[in-house]
Every structure is written in structure tokens, then in C-alpha cells.
Design a protein around this motif. Structure first.
Motif, PDB file in Angstrom:
ATOM      1  N   ASP A 158       0.825  -1.210   0.000  1.00 26.57           N
ATOM      2  CA  ASP A 158       0.000   0.000   0.000  1.00 26.57           C
ATOM      3  C   ASP A 158       0.859   1.260   0.000  1.00 26.57           C
ATOM      4  N   VAL A 194      -2.751  -5.126  -4.517  1.00 25.48           N
ATOM      5  CA  VAL A 194      -2.252  -4.234  -3.475  1.00 25.48           C
ATOM      6  C   VAL A 194      -2.382  -4.931  -2.128  1.00 25.48           C
ATOM      7  N   ASN A 205      -2.545  -4.409   1.461  1.00 27.69           N
ATOM      8  CA  ASN A 205      -2.813  -3.265   2.339  1.00 27.69           C
ATOM      9  C   ASN A 205      -2.672  -3.711   3.795  1.00 27.69           C
ATOM     10  N   ASP A 233      -7.987   4.446  -0.046  1.00 30.49           N
ATOM     11  CA  ASP A 233      -8.986   3.638  -0.748  1.00 30.49           C
ATOM     12  C   ASP A 233      -8.485   3.386  -2.164  1.00 30.49           C
ATOM     13  N   PHE A 234      -7.869   2.242  -2.367  1.00 25.82           N
ATOM     14  CA  PHE A 234      -7.235   1.961  -3.653  1.00 25.82           C
ATOM     15  C   PHE A 234      -8.251   1.612  -4.732  1.00 25.82           C
ATOM     16  N   ARG A 246     -12.183  -4.690  -3.605  1.00 25.62           N
ATOM     17  CA  ARG A 246     -11.521  -4.723  -2.301  1.00 25.62           C
ATOM     18  C   ARG A 246     -11.905  -6.007  -1.574  1.00 25.62           C
ATOM     19  N   GLU A 304      -7.434  -4.926  -4.158  1.00 24.70           N
ATOM     20  CA  GLU A 304      -6.875  -4.475  -2.885  1.00 24.70           C
ATOM     21  C   GLU A 304      -7.226  -5.518  -1.828  1.00 24.70           C
TER      22      GLU A 304
END
Length: 529
Positions: A423, A447, A449, A477-478, A491, A515
Motif C-alpha cells: 500500500d 495491493v 494493504n 482507498d485503492f 476490495r 486491494e
């Protein structure tokens, strides 16, 4: 007579270079005017992205990549990834616009003061030609130097009014990129390896970079010795499912010494002796163990603290050493014990995510990584077994691997590229996703995180420092970041949803981001210094 622009474009065509990576500005417009239809322009939304994309393309394709940046500020934005390109040994020719020559004495707007000195020392060659008519020849020289081993970036600053000036086209030239090693030193290494009872090989990224993987495997099998991957190797160094593969050296002196202590002869191929990240005592250098070092990098050879460095291209050195060896019949080392498969949990363990990702990606996928705190888990759960299947940065500088993944995908459009990124790393060059969307590239971005800079947490623990500010990264907030650039995203916060998300992302026709929120537990990267 052709113009400087016409001569440069013809030079690029003669070199097979019809892709330009850039981010345009006013001082580059005369070069880009009426852009030729047989070239393609790959736009990055920030200069660090541009260089990272070009670097990934150059490393994956094996060709020199041509980059066009904007004056001093643009080169400044790119410098972090220029440094990384130098450490990656990525062959780049980087050009940058400069203000028109008549304005330069008066400190003009967008004028670059001492432009040729700005990217030093992280380029192999840097020039602002004294005359406009010298520009095409300078670019040709930059190409030859960029591809001479060790490869690396070169820089040419070009005043905006040079492009329309008449010049003579440069004469095409060929420069051999490889040099042969000293036969006498190769003979010494062969004798030492034959006489040793327990030799060990340490392999580095130059093996894959020079396309010498199969020849190196044959050399290792002839010696019958275990093979370790060098610290911070930026490419695959040895097939990680081979019976002789013995694991990875950590970038810590004591850990390296401990790993090499059982052996009586060390052969390092295509890597430094050795790359360290933390301070400590490296007893291996004082024990008198013979260390032989094959590399094309003269600076790496000169900086080695011990051993005999044999300078030359691995294209010549590996076959020469193999031919000099007598037949040896050693008992093969015991097989390496594979890491057990991790178990799912809530929150998701990073190791389990990597295990499931390894099962989800296609067999011929290329992995581009920038998740340093999770690299040991990645090495355990995602073994790289094919040459050309792994890239990361050799510099340690963040902001490389997402744009590099875009460049790899441009060079290898028929293969899935998976960018595994933390991240913290993701926030350095997120705009590279836009370029992936524009070109419909098959890039899967995962990602990890963990809510902060995990590597800093781990290194802080190893150095016994506490209460470090600036490590936690709440509130990112990807999914929204990706969607804002047109990239579909999902996500995952629960283990039950992980497999479906990874399958979808790895089958998408274009780019997609996943993510994954993981357990923030601090991984162990190194032994305490």
C-alpha cells in the motif's frame, strides 16, 4: 541535408526503435511536431512513471528504450527512477528538452542550468551537444554506451530550436556489448572448484539479464553444488524448483556469513559480493574461504571486499568456466524443504494471500514486485521457475514496480503481468494505471494493504528503535483511486472472497486491481544487526 529531427528519427528507425516513452512539454514540441505514423508514443502522467515504464520495457524486451522528458523539472521528477534504472542495469536513452540556445545566457523560464550534470552520477553518459548538428551523433553514442555491459541509462539534453537545424546524418556503427574474461583467472576458478569438497554458488540477476539461465543451470549441475540467490536479486537468478536451489541470502552480514559457513569455496555469478542493508560483521571475508566472482560490472568487481573478481560478460564466462572444469562426481545436496502452505484466517495473513495468488495466476505469468516487507513470504509461497518471469527494483527506491509492470506488459503483450505491490509503494506512482487502461494491457495489480510501511516496521524492530512517526497509512482507498483512472477494482477484506477476486483479476482482458486488506503483523526481514 536532413534536419536534426529527421536524422534522429531515421537513426531510431535504423536501430529498430519505434516506441517513445514520454511526458511532453513546450521544449519537446518541435521534436513531436507531426508525429510520424510508424512510431508509437507511450504517455506517462508523471516523469517518474515514464522512466519506470521504459525501464520495465527495456528489461523485459532486452532492447534499449528511448525516453523523452521535459526540461529540468521533468528530469527532477524522474531522478528516483533514473537511479533505479542505473541499479537495474536497464538500457535507456533519456532525452530532455532545453530552452532555445539564444535564451540560455539569461536564465530563461524552463531553462536547465548545467543540464548535463543534473542526472549525474546515475547515468553512464550525459551531454548537451555544443552544436545543434551534433545532436543525432550524441544520441547514437548514447545508444551504444547504454547497451555496453553493464547496461544503464544515458542522457542527452537538446535545446528546442536544435530540431529544425540542418545536419549530416550520423554514420551507422556497431559496438560489441560483450567482453571476454581472463582465461587464466577462469582456470584458477575451475581448479579451486574442482579441489573443493563443499562448494556453493551464489547467483544474481545478471544471469537472467544476459539470457544465460540454461547455461548457468548446466554449470551448477556440472559442479554439483547448491545454489543460493544473492541478496536483493532484481530478477530470477536460478529456477526455484530445481533440486540444487538452496534458498535466498538475506541482506545482512551475519546472515550471509552463517549461510556460507559450511562451504569451502564460493562462486558468485552475476551479483555483487555481497549487497547488505544493515550493518554487522561479515566473518566470511576474514576466514580465507576462496571466493570467485563472475560479473560484467566493473564497479561491482572493484568494490568486492574479498575474493577474485573475473570481469567479463557471462555469455563468455559461464561457458568458459564450464569447459575448464574436470568431470566431478559429487553427492547432490539434500533437497530444500518447501515452506508449508499457510492457513486462512481473519484478518487475512499475507502469506496465505500470496499462496492463493500463486495458484490463481497463469503458468506463464510475469511477476513484478514491490512489497519489500512481504518479500520473504513471496519467495516462500510464489517460487519463480521460469527465466524472465520476475522483476523488481535493485535500488530499494519505491515507485518503480507499478510503472515497470506496464512496461513489461507492453514488451510482452501475450503474457499476463501481475504487479504485487504494498500500500505504501502504491502511492508513489498510482497514475501508471491510467497508461495501462489506455493501452488495454493485461496487468493484474494486487495491493497488499497492511495499513502502513511494513518494511519500516520490520527494520525498526531489527534496529531496536521505537515510536517512529510517519509509518501508518490510514484512510487510503485503492479501489476509488483505480476507478478514478478507469481501472476496474475490487476490495477484499475476508478470506472467503479472495479466490474469486483473484481469479477475476487474472482473467480480465484489460487491467484490474485487487486491494487485499491483510494482517498488520510485523514480518521478520533480517536478523538483528
Amino acid at each position: 541535408m536532413p534536419t536534426v529531427r529527421q536524422a534522429t528519427l531515421d537513426l531510431l528507425r535504423s536501430l529498430g526503435i519505434t516506441t517513445i516513452f514520454g511526458n511532453p512539454g513546450s521544449t519537446e514540441m518541435p521534436f513531436l511536431d507531426r508525429f510520424p505514423g510508424d512510431f508509437r508514443y507511450i504517455l506517462g502522467l508523471q516523469e517518474a512513471c515514464v522512466v519506470g515504464i521504459a525501464d520495465g520495457y527495456a528489461r523485459a524486451s532486452g532492447q534499449v528504450a528511448f525516453v523523452n522528458l521535459h526540461s529540468a523539472a521533468g528530469v527532477g521528477h524522474a531522478l528516483g527512477n533514473i537511479f533505479t534504472a542505473q541499479r537495474n542495469q536497464a538500457p535507456l536513452v533519456i532525452t530532455a528538452g532545453q530552452q532555445v540556445r539564444s535564451l540560455l545566457p539569461n536564465q530563461p523560464f524552463l531553462g536547465a542550468t548545467e543540464a548535463a550534470n543534473f542526472p549525474k552520477p546515475y547515468v553512464k553518459f550525459s551531454i548537451e551537444p555544443a552544436r545543434a548538428e551534433d545532436v543525432p551523433a550524441a544520441i547514437g553514442q548514447a545508444f551504444r554506451i547504454a547497451q555496453r555491459r553493464p547496461c544503464g541509462p544515458c542522457f542527452v539534453s537538446i535545446p528546442a530550436d536544435d530540431w529544425g537545424r540542418p545536419c549530416e546524418a550520423p554514420v551507422p556503427r556497431i559496438l560489441s556489448a560483450d567482453v571476454a574474461p581472463d582465461p587464466a583467472l577462469i582456470g584458477q576458478a575451475a581448479q579451486a572448484l574442482a579441489a573443493s569438497r563443499r562448494p556453493v554458488l551464489v547467483a544474481g540477476p545478471e544471469v537472467d539479464q544476459e539470457g544465460m539461465g540454461p547455461a548457468f543451470v548446466a554449470l551448477a549441475e556440472a559442479i554439483g553444488a547448491p545454489v543460493l540467490t544473492s541478496p536483493f536479486a532484481s530478477r530470477i537468478a536460478f529456477p526455484e524448483d530445481h533440486p540444487l536451489f538452496a534458498g535466498f541470502l538475506a541482506a545482512a552480514p551475519q546472515a550471509v556469513s552463517d549461510a556460507l559457513a559450511p562451504f569451502d569455496c564460493v562462486l558468485v555469478v552475476g551479483a555483487p559480493v555481497f549487497t547488505f542493508h544493515v550493518a554487522g560483521e561479515a566473518a566470511i571475508f576474514r576466514r580465507g574461504v576462496p571466493i570467485f566472482h563472475l560479473t560484467a560490472d566493473g564497479d561491482t568487481a572493484a568494490s568486492a571486499p574479498a575474493g577474485t573478481s573475473i570481469l567479463g560478460s557471462l555469455r563468455f564466462a559461464i561457458p568458459a568456466l564450464h569447459a575448464a572444469l574436470p568431470e566431478m562426481r559429487r553427492t547432490p545436496p539434500p533437497p530444500r524443504i518447501a515452506a508449508p502452505p499457510p492457513l486462512p484466517a481473519d484478518p487475512i495473513p499475507a502469506a496465505w494471500l500470496l499462496h492463493r495468488l500463486h495458484l490463481a495466476i497463469p503458468e506463464n505469468a510475469i511477476l513484478v514486485e514491490e512489497a519489500p516487507s512481504h518479500r520473504p513470504a513471496m519467495q516462500a509461497q510464489m517460487p519463480r521457475t521460469r527465466w524472465g518471469s520476475f522483476f523488481t527494483m535493485a535500488s530499494g527506491g519505491l515507485g518503480y514496480s507499478l510503472p515497470a509492470a506496464i512496461g513489461v506488459a507492453l514488451a510482452k503483450p501475450d503474457q499476463r503481468v501481475v504487479c504485487l505491490i504494498g500500500d505504501g509503494s502504491m502511492m508513489y506512482s498510482p497514475q501508471a494505471l491510467w497508461t495501462a487502461v489506455q493501452h488495454g494491457l493485461r496487468v493484474t495489480t494486487v495491493v497488499i494493504n497492511n495499513g502502513g510501511y511494513g518494511a519500516m516496521r520490520s527494520i525498526g524492530q531489527a534496529m531496536q528503535v521505537r515510536d517512529i512517526p510517519g509509518i501508518d497509512l490510514p484512510g487510503l482507498d485503492f479501489v476509488r483511486i483505480a476507478e478514478g483512472m478507469g481501472c476496474p477494482a475490487i476490495r477484499v477484506t475476508h478470506p472467503d472472497a479472495l479466490d474469486a477476486a483473484l481469479r477475476e483479476a487474472c482473467r480480465a482482458e484489460g487491467p484490474m486491481l485487487v486491494e487485499v486488506v491483510v494482517d498488520a503483523a510485523i514480518p521478520t526481514l533480517y536478523h538483528k544487526a
